[in-house]
Design an enzyme around this catalytic site. Structure first.
Site, PDB file in Angstrom:
ATOM      1  N   GLU A  91       0.777  -1.224   0.000  1.00 44.66           N
ATOM      2  CA  GLU A  91       0.000   0.000   0.000  1.00 44.66           C
ATOM      3  C   GLU A  91       0.817   1.287   0.000  1.00 44.66           C
ATOM      4  O   GLU A  91       0.357   2.309  -0.506  1.00 44.66           O
ATOM      5  CB  GLU A  91      -0.928  -0.003   1.224  1.00 44.66           C
ATOM      6  CG  GLU A  91      -2.013  -1.062   1.199  1.00 44.66           C
ATOM      7  CD  GLU A  91      -3.012  -0.846   0.087  1.00 44.66           C
ATOM      8  OE1 GLU A  91      -3.542   0.277  -0.039  1.00 44.66           O
ATOM      9  OE2 GLU A  91      -3.230  -1.781  -0.691  1.00 44.66           O
ATOM     10  N   SER A 490     -49.569 -24.025  41.494  1.00 45.95           N
ATOM     11  CA  SER A 490     -49.294 -24.415  42.873  1.00 45.95           C
ATOM     12  C   SER A 490     -47.853 -24.205  43.289  1.00 45.95           C
ATOM     13  O   SER A 490     -47.549 -24.240  44.482  1.00 45.95           O
ATOM     14  CB  SER A 490     -49.677 -25.881  43.078  1.00 45.95           C
ATOM     15  OG  SER A 490     -51.064 -26.053  42.889  1.00 45.95           O
TER      16      SER A 490
END
Length: 864
Positions: A91, A490
């Site tokens: 690059e 319950s």
């Protein structure tokens, strides 16, 4: 002549000078104009990129990760030289020499563009300029943006070192496959950390920034190799590698995860499950979803991986057993075009694309390749074909009747073709012999329609050890442990009894089990026991053990529903409980997550414990931002501790109920397991340690529950349809959820142990007749004797007992005494009249209380 020539040169010099001056002024003006309102480049000094947040198991293994951008931040010091050199060569070969922009590269690019008349335009941006573009500017291709980019690049070079600029670049850049930054790309393409990459692999990564979409290592293999080799040549020219290293790397094939040469990193992580996704949900609420997905958090979960697997298997087994007992085949998970099944490569590709859950242990996706007279030939994902092929035989489908989209049921299947067609995508499992584990046949499976949830946690720390929010996360990510609000039925009753015991009642307090009528404004409510029978006066213990609805309603009325509601809110079952009598039977909805946490407070002696799925959270810098355990270590700062002693851990937890109350209730719930509604499935499982718990079955058996605990672990289960409807006759919490609890606890006890529940100080045990509630002489023994803990100064009365009726009468036609179902000794005469005692009711009257009063129904009770 000389004067003329001199004049011409003077004019030219003046023109050139003026031109240069005006050019300098123009450039200066241009730079001044474009340098106004530039972003603050100094913010890059504090740049914190969006990085992956990871979830770790208690052993430190990555079990899940979440990210908006898949990035692993790595500092400049951790980036290997050859990786940095590969990117610089590809690059910006003059990166370490220029001051942010490269005039030579700009000039060369300009000349090349002129020569090719604009056909060949190459970039001249330096790495520094690309950092400016990526971080501070947009990606527009304009002269203005380019000028601003150069100005910022020059400025940043004066603020940051080259290594820091390169660090920003290598962590930010996009490299394809949803990978941001070089560390994430190394993992994505090669499943390796940067330091383990080869030079050739680093060169391929460096080739990607310019065009990651068109350098795919499989689709664009030749271009990818060509670009990789270019980068290697540049590395040679820049003196970073030798010719031998270059030639060796160029000769190597490009082997990647995408090409199937290397196992994918994701393959080493378990499939996402309800536990890790719940962490994602909770932390997204805590920090914000954007922050969690970009913050790079390291989350140490409380999950015990081995117990999580047991929880998944136990719940799935119960859900599938119920579903298979219904005998209905609801069709395939997906279908593929039969034209795609011409050869093995084709059908495997089609099956791989099919939408079918793949997270069910032991189940394989399969596609029906052909249907014969009796059996169906299948292709199985991940299983090699043998010479004869794989089949679902006729004997494997006779359990089912097909059901169409409208719910219409067909005839009982006799051959595979009654259920299956070519192109159907289904699940199969290998059936093996119990004796030696040898293969028998492939058997057809289906994801159950019924759903449920399971959760387990440490009773002392609140650490959630396992959580399963349904049959399969991939089939349905809705977490029924935390998101589904259901009627606990319950299983809520212990909260009513806790309020009573804390309010001065005792385990042997007598409550009448008789019919009740309540005017609700919408009509008369007549709650009943699950057996539709009534059993007369009975002790509190019996009300819990046998899940007596009428006793619970009378007790709640006597204690006061406002008091019950405060206790339920204190335990965290509800944020705002409505004080209606029906809610004493669990009519108001809650979650399994809340119910399990409430039971943990019974198990640990009545101290508040907050459930957590997370032990610790660290930010991207390693700083601890959350720690669940807030207990104090009194001796941790000492230089040494006497031999045989451990550091003292001081609990600073809030007390929710009195420890005597917590023990009394735990003892009563031990009776549920030993001889009550969970005796068969939990008490009979032979787990080897004391256990306590409570079943729950709601009205019409729409949901069934069991929540229970040892001295170390609390766990809970519920099963029901997502759109509530009856589970059918015979469905109960003990029968359906009890086995799930027992299967899980067998492994949990093996790992975490268990022992007798700790007896708190300040109490004394007295022998009580568990049928009549009367105090017995010291040393009494026998099946009817239970030793109850009473607070000091509150010894049980030795004479007649008061009776709680809740303000309702008993009715003259109600049988006063009865053995109660299941109470007669096995093989004994159930009709023998029990002994009686005379007691005083709260209204001042007298009642005869049988000492042989039974303790209720084998069912878990319910809302009505």
């Amino acid at each position: 002549m000389i004067r003329f020539i001199t004049g011409i040169f003077g004019a030219l010099f003046s023109a050139v000078t003026l031109g240069l001056v005006f050019a300098a002024l123009g450039i200066g003006g241009l730079l001044f104009m474009y340098s106004r309102d530039l972003p603050d480049h100094e913010t890059l000094a504090n740049y914190a990129p969006a990085t992956i947040s990871r979830i770790y198991s208690r052993e430190g293994q990555v079990v899940d990760e979440f990210a908006a951008e898949r990035r692993l931040f790595i500092s400049a010091e951790e980036i290997p030289d050859f990786v940095a050199q590969a990117f610089v060569s590809a690059e910006d070969r003059n990166f370490y020499e220029h001051q942010g922009y490269d005039p030579r590269a700009i000039a060369a690019a300009f000349v090349e563009a002129v020569r090719s008349r604009g056909r060949d335009v190459r970039g001249a941006s330096t790495i520094t300029q690309q950092v400016m573009k990526n971080f501070l500017l947009d990606g527009s291709r304009t002269i203005e943006r380019k000028v601003r980019e150069i100005i910022l690049a020059a400025r940043i070079e004066r603020s940051l070192s080259k290594d820091r600029i390169l660090e920003l670049y290598l962590n930010e850049i996009f490299l394809g496959q949803n990978s941001y930054g070089v560390a994430a790309a190394a993992q994505t393409y090669f499943n390796a950390p940067l330091e383990d990459l080869t030079i050739g692999q680093a060169a391929y990564l460096a080739a990607l920034p310019q065009r990651p979409a068109t350098l795919h290592p499989v689709r664009d293999y030749d271009d990818a190799v060509s670009r990789r080799n270019y980068v290697l040549r540049e590395m040679l020219q820049n003196g970073y590698i030798t010719r031998d290293e270059m030639e060796q790397a160029q000769a190597a094939p490009l082997e990647t995860v995408q090409g199937g040469h290397i196992e994918a990193y994701r393959g080493s992580i378990p499939p996402r499950n309800y536990f890790t996704d719940e962490i994602r949900r909770q932390l997204s609420n805590r920090y914000g979803e954007d922050e969690f997905f970009t913050g790079g958090y390291a989350v140490r979960s409380s999950m015990d991986e081995s117990l999580q697997e047991v929880a998944e298997a136990a719940l799935r087994r119960a859900l599938e057993r119920y579903d298979r007992d219904r005998g209905l085949w609801r069709g395939p998970q997906d279908r593929v075009d039969p034209a795609e099944l011409t050869d093995e490569e084709s059908w495997r590709g089609a099956l791989a694309r099919a939408d079918i859950p793949r997270d069910i242990d032991g189940w394989y996706p399969a596609v029906v390749l052909a249907v014969g007279d009796s059996s169906a030939r299948i292709g199985i994902e991940g299983v090699d074909e043998d010479a004869d092929g794989h089949f679902i035989p006729a004997e494997d489908v006779t359990w089912a009747r097909p059901v169409d989209a409208d719910g219409n049921r067909g005839s009982q299947a006799r051959v595979a073709g009654d259920l299956l067609s070519v192109g159907d995508v289904v699940h199969v499992r290998a059936m093996t012999r119990d004796s030696d584990g040898s293969f028998m046949r492939w058997t057809l499976r289906q994801v159950p329609e019924v759903q449920g949830a399971f959760m387990a946690m440490d009773v002392n720390t609140g650490r959630v050890l396992a959580m399963q929010g349904g049959f399969s996360y991939q089939a349905s990510s809705f977490n029924r442990a935390t998101q589904a609000t259901r009627q606990p039925g319950s299983s809520f009753k212990p909260l009513v009894y806790a309020a009573a015991l804390d309010s001065g009642y005792s385990p042997n307090t007598i409550v009448i089990d008789a019919p009740i009528e309540v005017e609700t404004g919408d009509g008369i409510w007549r709650p009943t026991n699950a057996s539709n029978q009534f059993y007369g006066p009975s002790p509190l213990r019996t009300g819990i053990e046998r899940s007596r609805n009428l006793m619970t309603v009378r007790l709640a009325q006597d204690v006061g529903m406002e008091t019950v509601a405060r206790y339920a809110e204190r335990f965290g079952v509800y944020d705002d409980m409505q004080p209606f009598l029906a809610n004493s039977l669990g009519a108001q909805e809650s979650t399994l997550f809340r119910m399990v946490a409430a039971y943990a407070m019974f198990a640990n002696g009545g101290e508040r414990v907050e459930p957590t799925l997370v032990d610790r959270i660290q930010d991207r810098y390693g700083r601890t931002v959350y720690r669940h355990d807030q207990r104090l270590c009194a001796d941790c700062d000492l230089e040494q501790i006497d031999a045989g002693l451990a550091p003292r851990i001081v609990s600073n937890r809030e007390r929710v109920i009195d420890p005597i109350t917590a023990y009394q209730l735990t003892s009563m719930m031990q009776g549920v397991v030993q001889r009550g509604t969970a005796a068969g499935t939990v008490g009979g499982a032979g787990l080897g340690v004391p256990l306590a718990g409570k079943t729950g079955t709601t009205n019409d058996a729409r949901d069934v529950w069991f929540v229970g605990f040892s001295s170390t672990i609390v766990a809970g289960c519920y099963i029901g349809y997502d759109q509530p409807r009856s589970l059918g006759r015979g469905a109960s919490g003990g029968g359906m959820c009890g086995p799930v609890f027992a299967q899980f606890m067998r492994e949990a006890i093996r790992e975490y142990g268990g022992g007798a529940f700790e007896v708190p100080e300040g109490g004394t045990f007295y022998p009580i007749d568990r049928y009549s509630g009367q105090r017995l002489p010291a040393g009494s023994q026998g099946e009817h004797v239970v030793y109850e803990l009473f607070r000091e100064g509150e010894a049980p009365y030795e004479g007649l007992l008061s009776v709680i009726d809740g303000g309702w009468g008993m009715g003259s036609d109600l049988p006063m005494f009865g053995a109660g179902e299941g109470d007669a000794p096995e093989g004994g005469p159930a009709a023998t009249a029990p002994e009686e005692a005379t007691v005083e009711t709260t209204g001042g009257g007298e009642a005869r209380v049988p000492t042989g009063t039974g303790f209720g129904t084998l069912s878990s009770g319910g809302l009505y």
